[in-house]
Design a protein around this motif. Structure first.
Motif, PDB file in Angstrom:
ATOM      1  N   MET A   1      10.300 -11.351  19.220  1.00  0.00           N
ATOM      2  CA  MET A   1       9.461 -10.189  19.357  1.00  0.00           C
ATOM      3  C   MET A   1       9.996  -9.098  18.445  1.00  0.00           C
ATOM      4  O   MET A   1      11.186  -8.881  18.344  1.00  0.00           O
ATOM      5  N   LYS A   2       9.062  -8.413  17.779  1.00  0.00           N
ATOM      6  CA  LYS A   2       9.479  -7.338  16.888  1.00  0.00           C
ATOM      7  C   LYS A   2       8.511  -6.173  16.969  1.00  0.00           C
ATOM      8  O   LYS A   2       7.405  -6.292  17.485  1.00  0.00           O
ATOM      9  N   PHE A   3       8.957  -5.046  16.432  1.00  0.00           N
ATOM     10  CA  PHE A   3       8.149  -3.852  16.313  1.00  0.00           C
ATOM     11  C   PHE A   3       7.944  -3.584  14.836  1.00  0.00           C
ATOM     12  O   PHE A   3       8.877  -3.729  14.049  1.00  0.00           O
ATOM     13  N   ILE A   4       6.755  -3.188  14.473  1.00  0.00           N
ATOM     14  CA  ILE A   4       6.470  -2.813  13.094  1.00  0.00           C
ATOM     15  C   ILE A   4       5.911  -1.398  13.118  1.00  0.00           C
ATOM     16  O   ILE A   4       5.076  -1.073  13.957  1.00  0.00           O
ATOM     17  N   LEU A   5       6.399  -0.575  12.200  1.00  0.00           N
ATOM     18  CA  LEU A   5       5.925   0.796  12.073  1.00  0.00           C
ATOM     19  C   LEU A   5       5.081   0.955  10.831  1.00  0.00           C
ATOM     20  O   LEU A   5       5.407   0.403   9.779  1.00  0.00           O
ATOM     21  N   THR A   6       4.023   1.712  10.972  1.00  0.00           N
ATOM     22  CA  THR A   6       3.248   2.185   9.838  1.00  0.00           C
ATOM     23  C   THR A   6       2.659   3.516  10.250  1.00  0.00           C
ATOM     24  O   THR A   6       2.687   3.880  11.423  1.00  0.00           O
ATOM     25  N   SER A   7       2.158   4.264   9.300  1.00  0.00           N
ATOM     26  CA  SER A   7       1.532   5.538   9.633  1.00  0.00           C
ATOM     27  C   SER A   7       0.215   5.666   8.887  1.00  0.00           C
ATOM     28  O   SER A   7       0.026   5.070   7.825  1.00  0.00           O
ATOM     29  N   CYS A   8      -0.692   6.435   9.474  1.00  0.00           N
ATOM     30  CA  CYS A   8      -2.015   6.663   8.887  1.00  0.00           C
ATOM     31  C   CYS A   8      -2.276   8.157   8.791  1.00  0.00           C
ATOM     32  O   CYS A   8      -1.661   8.952   9.504  1.00  0.00           O
ATOM     33  N   ALA A   9      -3.227   8.522   7.958  1.00  0.00           N
ATOM     34  CA  ALA A   9      -3.518   9.930   7.699  1.00  0.00           C
ATOM     35  C   ALA A   9      -4.101  10.662   8.898  1.00  0.00           C
ATOM     36  O   ALA A   9      -3.872  11.848   9.063  1.00  0.00           O
ATOM     37  N   ASP A  10      -4.865   9.950   9.722  1.00  0.00           N
ATOM     38  CA  ASP A  10      -5.508  10.644  10.839  1.00  0.00           C
ATOM     39  C   ASP A  10      -5.779   9.688  12.000  1.00  0.00           C
ATOM     40  O   ASP A  10      -5.554   8.482  11.898  1.00  0.00           O
ATOM     41  N   LYS A  11      -6.283  10.263  13.090  1.00  0.00           N
ATOM     42  CA  LYS A  11      -6.536   9.520  14.325  1.00  0.00           C
ATOM     43  C   LYS A  11      -7.536   8.383  14.108  1.00  0.00           C
ATOM     44  O   LYS A  11      -7.333   7.265  14.577  1.00  0.00           O
ATOM     45  N   ALA A  12      -8.608   8.654  13.389  1.00  0.00           N
ATOM     46  CA  ALA A  12      -9.652   7.639  13.173  1.00  0.00           C
ATOM     47  C   ALA A  12      -9.104   6.432  12.412  1.00  0.00           C
ATOM     48  O   ALA A  12      -9.362   5.281  12.782  1.00  0.00           O
ATOM     49  N   ALA A  13      -8.355   6.681  11.343  1.00  0.00           N
ATOM     50  CA  ALA A  13      -7.778   5.586  10.551  1.00  0.00           C
ATOM     51  C   ALA A  13      -6.779   4.796  11.382  1.00  0.00           C
ATOM     52  O   ALA A  13      -6.737   3.562  11.316  1.00  0.00           O
ATOM     53  N   ALA A  14      -5.965   5.493  12.176  1.00  0.00           N
ATOM     54  CA  ALA A  14      -4.961   4.828  13.011  1.00  0.00           C
ATOM     55  C   ALA A  14      -5.622   3.943  14.062  1.00  0.00           C
ATOM     56  O   ALA A  14      -5.223   2.796  14.264  1.00  0.00           O
ATOM     57  N   LYS A  15      -6.645   4.478  14.731  1.00  0.00           N
ATOM     58  CA  LYS A  15      -7.340   3.692  15.754  1.00  0.00           C
ATOM     59  C   LYS A  15      -8.040   2.485  15.146  1.00  0.00           C
ATOM     60  O   LYS A  15      -8.030   1.403  15.718  1.00  0.00           O
ATOM     61  N   ALA A  16      -8.652   2.670  13.990  1.00  0.00           N
ATOM     62  CA  ALA A  16      -9.340   1.564  13.327  1.00  0.00           C
ATOM     63  C   ALA A  16      -8.358   0.451  12.974  1.00  0.00           C
ATOM     64  O   ALA A  16      -8.631  -0.731  13.230  1.00  0.00           O
ATOM     65  N   LEU A  17      -7.212   0.808  12.396  1.00  0.00           N
ATOM     66  CA  LEU A  17      -6.209  -0.196  12.038  1.00  0.00           C
ATOM     67  C   LEU A  17      -5.640  -0.854  13.287  1.00  0.00           C
ATOM     68  O   LEU A  17      -5.472  -2.083  13.322  1.00  0.00           O
ATOM     69  N   ALA A  18      -5.363  -0.079  14.315  1.00  0.00           N
ATOM     70  CA  ALA A  18      -4.828  -0.637  15.564  1.00  0.00           C
ATOM     71  C   ALA A  18      -5.792  -1.666  16.146  1.00  0.00           C
ATOM     72  O   ALA A  18      -5.375  -2.763  16.552  1.00  0.00           O
ATOM     73  N   LYS A  19      -7.062  -1.344  16.178  1.00  0.00           N
ATOM     74  CA  LYS A  19      -8.056  -2.277  16.725  1.00  0.00           C
ATOM     75  C   LYS A  19      -8.167  -3.536  15.885  1.00  0.00           C
ATOM     76  O   LYS A  19      -8.292  -4.638  16.425  1.00  0.00           O
ATOM     77  N   LYS A  20      -8.104  -3.406  14.564  1.00  0.00           N
ATOM     78  CA  LYS A  20      -8.147  -4.583  13.687  1.00  0.00           C
ATOM     79  C   LYS A  20      -6.949  -5.488  13.940  1.00  0.00           C
ATOM     80  O   LYS A  20      -7.083  -6.715  13.975  1.00  0.00           O
ATOM     81  N   LEU A  21      -5.771  -4.896  14.104  1.00  0.00           N
ATOM     82  CA  LEU A  21      -4.551  -5.669  14.349  1.00  0.00           C
ATOM     83  C   LEU A  21      -4.630  -6.445  15.662  1.00  0.00           C
ATOM     84  O   LEU A  21      -4.277  -7.624  15.716  1.00  0.00           O
ATOM     85  N   VAL A  22      -5.116  -5.796  16.714  1.00  0.00           N
ATOM     86  CA  VAL A  22      -5.220  -6.462  18.015  1.00  0.00           C
ATOM     87  C   VAL A  22      -6.317  -7.520  17.992  1.00  0.00           C
ATOM     88  O   VAL A  22      -6.116  -8.644  18.471  1.00  0.00           O
ATOM     89  N   LYS A  23      -7.456  -7.191  17.419  1.00  0.00           N
ATOM     90  CA  LYS A  23      -8.575  -8.139  17.366  1.00  0.00           C
ATOM     91  C   LYS A  23      -8.209  -9.406  16.588  1.00  0.00           C
ATOM     92  O   LYS A  23      -8.578 -10.513  16.978  1.00  0.00           O
ATOM     93  N   ALA A  24      -7.465  -9.238  15.507  1.00  0.00           N
ATOM     94  CA  ALA A  24      -7.063 -10.379  14.673  1.00  0.00           C
ATOM     95  C   ALA A  24      -5.845 -11.119  15.232  1.00  0.00           C
ATOM     96  O   ALA A  24      -5.371 -12.072  14.625  1.00  0.00           O
ATOM     97  N   LYS A  25      -5.337 -10.668  16.389  1.00  0.00           N
ATOM     98  CA  LYS A  25      -4.168 -11.274  17.039  1.00  0.00           C
ATOM     99  C   LYS A  25      -2.882 -11.089  16.233  1.00  0.00           C
ATOM    100  O   LYS A  25      -1.939 -11.855  16.345  1.00  0.00           O
ATOM    101  N   PHE A  26      -2.833 -10.040  15.407  1.00  0.00           N
ATOM    102  CA  PHE A  26      -1.609  -9.706  14.699  1.00  0.00           C
ATOM    103  C   PHE A  26      -0.706  -8.848  15.569  1.00  0.00           C
ATOM    104  O   PHE A  26       0.461  -8.666  15.257  1.00  0.00           O
ATOM    105  N   ALA A  27      -1.261  -8.303  16.656  1.00  0.00           N
ATOM    106  CA  ALA A  27      -0.480  -7.479  17.571  1.00  0.00           C
ATOM    107  C   ALA A  27      -0.982  -7.678  18.989  1.00  0.00           C
ATOM    108  O   ALA A  27      -2.177  -7.845  19.213  1.00  0.00           O
ATOM    109  N   ALA A  28      -0.053  -7.671  19.923  1.00  0.00           N
ATOM    110  CA  ALA A  28      -0.430  -7.699  21.334  1.00  0.00           C
ATOM    111  C   ALA A  28      -0.815  -6.295  21.776  1.00  0.00           C
ATOM    112  O   ALA A  28      -1.693  -6.108  22.611  1.00  0.00           O
TER     113      ALA A  28
END
Length: 100
Positions: A1-28
């Motif tokens: 198990m690991k943690f990965i950090l990244t940052s985004c310019a704003d809330k919308a971009a962060a939420k969009a990326l977070a949802k893509k990661l979870v949907k694609a099973k790249f993140a729990a």
């Protein structure tokens, strides 16, 4: 198990990326935090508000880093990983089950 950090310019971009990661099973799970970042870019010091994503995953770093880079809004996104030294067995099992 690991943690990965990244940052985004704003809330919308962060939420969009977070949802893509979870949907694609790249993140729990992806936690999103407000941050203020001071950094040097294009010859000047920047002072910007950002959103930091803490990505919880069992996916290999190379694979998830490519996915993040492909779906990220920054020219040069921060993509760093660190392993969890300890975690409860049930939580680790859930992370492994939900991120492939």
């Amino acid at each position: 198990m690991k943690f990965i950090l990244t940052s985004c310019a704003d809330k919308a971009a962060a939420k969009a990326l977070a949802k893509k990661l979870v949907k694609a099973k790249f993140a729990a799970c992806v936690s999103v935090f407000k941050a203020n970042s001071v950094y040097f870019w294009d010859g000047e010091i920047k002072d910007e508000k950002e959103r930091v994503l803490l990505i919880k995953t069992a996916v290999k770093f190379k694979k998830i880093a490519k996915f993040i880079a492909r779906h990220h809004d920054y020219e040069l996104p921060e993509i760093v990983a660190f392993k969890a030294d300890k975690a409860s067995k049930k939580y680790k099992k859930w992370i492994k089950k939900e991120s492939k």
